[in-house]
Scaffold this motif. Structure first.
Motif, mmCIF file in Angstrom:
data_model
loop_
_atom_site.group_PDB
_atom_site.id
_atom_site.type_symbol
_atom_site.label_atom_id
_atom_site.label_comp_id
_atom_site.label_asym_id
_atom_site.label_seq_id
_atom_site.Cartn_x
_atom_site.Cartn_y
_atom_site.Cartn_z
ATOM 1 N N LEU A 20 0.828 -1.206 0.000
ATOM 2 C CA LEU A 20 0.000 0.000 0.000
ATOM 3 C C LEU A 20 0.855 1.245 0.000
ATOM 4 N N THR A 21 1.965 1.218 0.793
ATOM 5 C CA THR A 21 2.848 2.379 0.865
ATOM 6 C C THR A 21 3.515 2.609 -0.473
ATOM 7 N N ALA A 22 3.991 1.561 -1.110
ATOM 8 C CA ALA A 22 4.737 1.701 -2.349
ATOM 9 C C ALA A 22 3.846 2.167 -3.484
ATOM 10 N N CYS A 23 2.599 1.755 -3.488
ATOM 11 C CA CYS A 23 1.725 2.075 -4.619
ATOM 12 C C CYS A 23 0.872 3.310 -4.381
ATOM 13 N N ALA A 86 14.793 -2.353 7.132
ATOM 14 C CA ALA A 86 13.829 -1.376 6.631
ATOM 15 C C ALA A 86 14.003 -1.139 5.132
ATOM 16 N N MET A 87 15.251 -1.012 4.682
ATOM 17 C CA MET A 87 15.468 -0.826 3.245
ATOM 18 C C MET A 87 15.131 -2.101 2.481
ATOM 19 N N GLU A 88 15.481 -3.240 3.044
ATOM 20 C CA GLU A 88 15.178 -4.514 2.388
ATOM 21 C C GLU A 88 13.672 -4.669 2.179
ATOM 22 N N ASN A 89 12.883 -4.191 3.135
ATOM 23 C CA ASN A 89 11.430 -4.318 3.063
ATOM 24 C C ASN A 89 10.768 -3.146 2.346
ATOM 25 N N GLY A 90 11.565 -2.297 1.695
ATOM 26 C CA GLY A 90 11.013 -1.196 0.929
ATOM 27 C C GLY A 90 10.505 -0.040 1.750
ATOM 28 N N LYS A 91 10.902 0.056 3.027
ATOM 29 C CA LYS A 91 10.428 1.122 3.894
ATOM 30 C C LYS A 91 11.356 2.332 3.902
ATOM 31 N N ALA A 109 19.373 -5.481 0.233
ATOM 32 C CA ALA A 109 18.422 -4.464 -0.222
ATOM 33 C C ALA A 109 18.854 -3.833 -1.541
ATOM 34 N N LYS A 110 19.931 -4.393 -2.123
ATOM 35 C CA LYS A 110 20.477 -3.853 -3.365
ATOM 36 C C LYS A 110 20.780 -2.356 -3.247
ATOM 37 N N VAL A 238 21.036 4.608 -2.276
ATOM 38 C CA VAL A 238 19.687 4.594 -2.834
ATOM 39 C C VAL A 238 19.282 3.142 -3.049
ATOM 40 N N ARG A 239 18.025 2.811 -2.732
ATOM 41 C CA ARG A 239 17.557 1.439 -2.917
ATOM 42 C C ARG A 239 17.592 1.072 -4.405
ATOM 43 N N GLY A 240 18.170 -0.060 -4.702
ATOM 44 C CA GLY A 240 18.457 -0.433 -6.082
ATOM 45 C C GLY A 240 17.264 -0.668 -6.968
#
Length: 302
Positions: A20-23, A86-91, A109-110, A238-240
């Motif tokens: 939901l957060t990402a979209c 947190a970065m791995e989970n897209g947060k 988390a790339k 930056v997240r990859g």
């Protein structure tokens, strides 16, 4: 800009809401290539007392937000593992990691290193790990720590965990030869030595400068028995999996920030005088990737 606590439990609880957060983003903020979801989420690892670190990081976050024309939500995490998770989970969209934390974030988390703190000559600044003892201690070398207690900062710290442990291995010490106490951070490790609750402590050059300037530590009463080679300063990543246009915009914005906007947090990293951020990439931190391989560190160690 907002600041909020972020713990490991929070990161785990947030996974369910990730899609939901990402979209969806924020209904109150305009989305654009430089403002995905209506805001940019920026994490910083807890390398200093939050009372000092948070306001310094806010200056950088605010300046970045102005450049991107986007709200930047700042998170100072409770520990190193929470930031990687947190970065791995897209947060987190961008994050400032300790060098070793970046090694694991790169894999999990790339995370892509794009900027770090310059030394004023256009090169990345550096710091050193150290092990200190009281001035009157009989310990004169790392090997002499056998049978003594040593305060380290936190699991996963470059200068406060991995490098001192590598130094002990190099000195021929076995796992149980030294009583290791994880103090919970660099300030806490220094304080443990200053109060005499341990025989030795890791004190990196950044914490030494900060504590000496604050008057909370007098180096004249202690001795350094070991120092590491220079370590390249913390990368901002930056997240990859984010859009290439966004990653370029963030990189360009960071590298164009004036020195006074990065100087406050840079000072906590012993960067003086203030200087612009400089470009870095994975190769800048290759010695830390090599260190992780030598110590057989895995994601469980962060």
């Amino acid at each position: 800009m907002s600041v909020r606590p972020f713990t490991l439990a929070t990161a785990l609880a947030a996974v369910a809401a990730l899609s939901l957060t990402a979209c969806g983003g924020s209904s109150d903020a305009a989305e654009s290539a430089t403002c995905p979801g209506g805001k940019v989420r920026f994490g910083v690892e807890p390398f200093e007392d939050p009372a000092k670190l948070t306001p310094a990081a806010e200056v950088l976050a605010d300046a970045l937000g102005e450049s991107l024309d986007c709200e930047v939500e700042l998170t100072v995490t409770d520990d190193y593992s929470a930031e990687v998770l947190a970065m791995e989970n897209g947060k987190l969209d961008i994050a400032m990691f300790g060098p070793l934390g970046y090694v694991f974030a790169s894999g999990r988390a790339k995370a892509e290193a794009v900027a770090s703190f310059g030394d004023g000559t256009g090169k990345v600044s550096s710091y050193t790990a150290g092990i200190w003892v009281p001035k009157d201690s009989a310990v004169t070398s790392v090997a002499g720590l056998k049978g003594h207690s040593l305060a380290l900062a936190s699991v996963g710290s470059t200068s406060g965990d991995a490098l001192p442990r590598q130094a002990m291995l190099d000195a021929g010490l076995k796992k149980d030869d030294v009583k290791i106490n994880y103090a919970g951070g660099h300030p806490e490790a220094l304080l443990a030595l200053a109060k005499g609750t341990v025989d030795a402590a890791e004190i990196n050059s950044q914490q030494l400068a900060s504590a000496t300037a604050a008057g909370t530590f007098d180096p004249a009463g202690f001795r350094k028995v070991w120092s590491s080679d220079p370590i390249p300063n913390d990368p901002i990543t930056v997240r990859g999996d984010l859009d290439a246009e966004f990653k370029k915009a963030v990189t360009d914005a960071l590298l164009k920030l004036p020195p006074d906007k990065v100087g406050e947090i840079g000072a906590l990293l012993d960067v003086d005088p203030p200087a612009p951020l400089v470009a870095v990439d994975k190769s800048t931190y290759q010695p830390l990737f090599d260190l992780a391989a030598t110590l057989n560190l895995t994601e469980k160690d962060v």
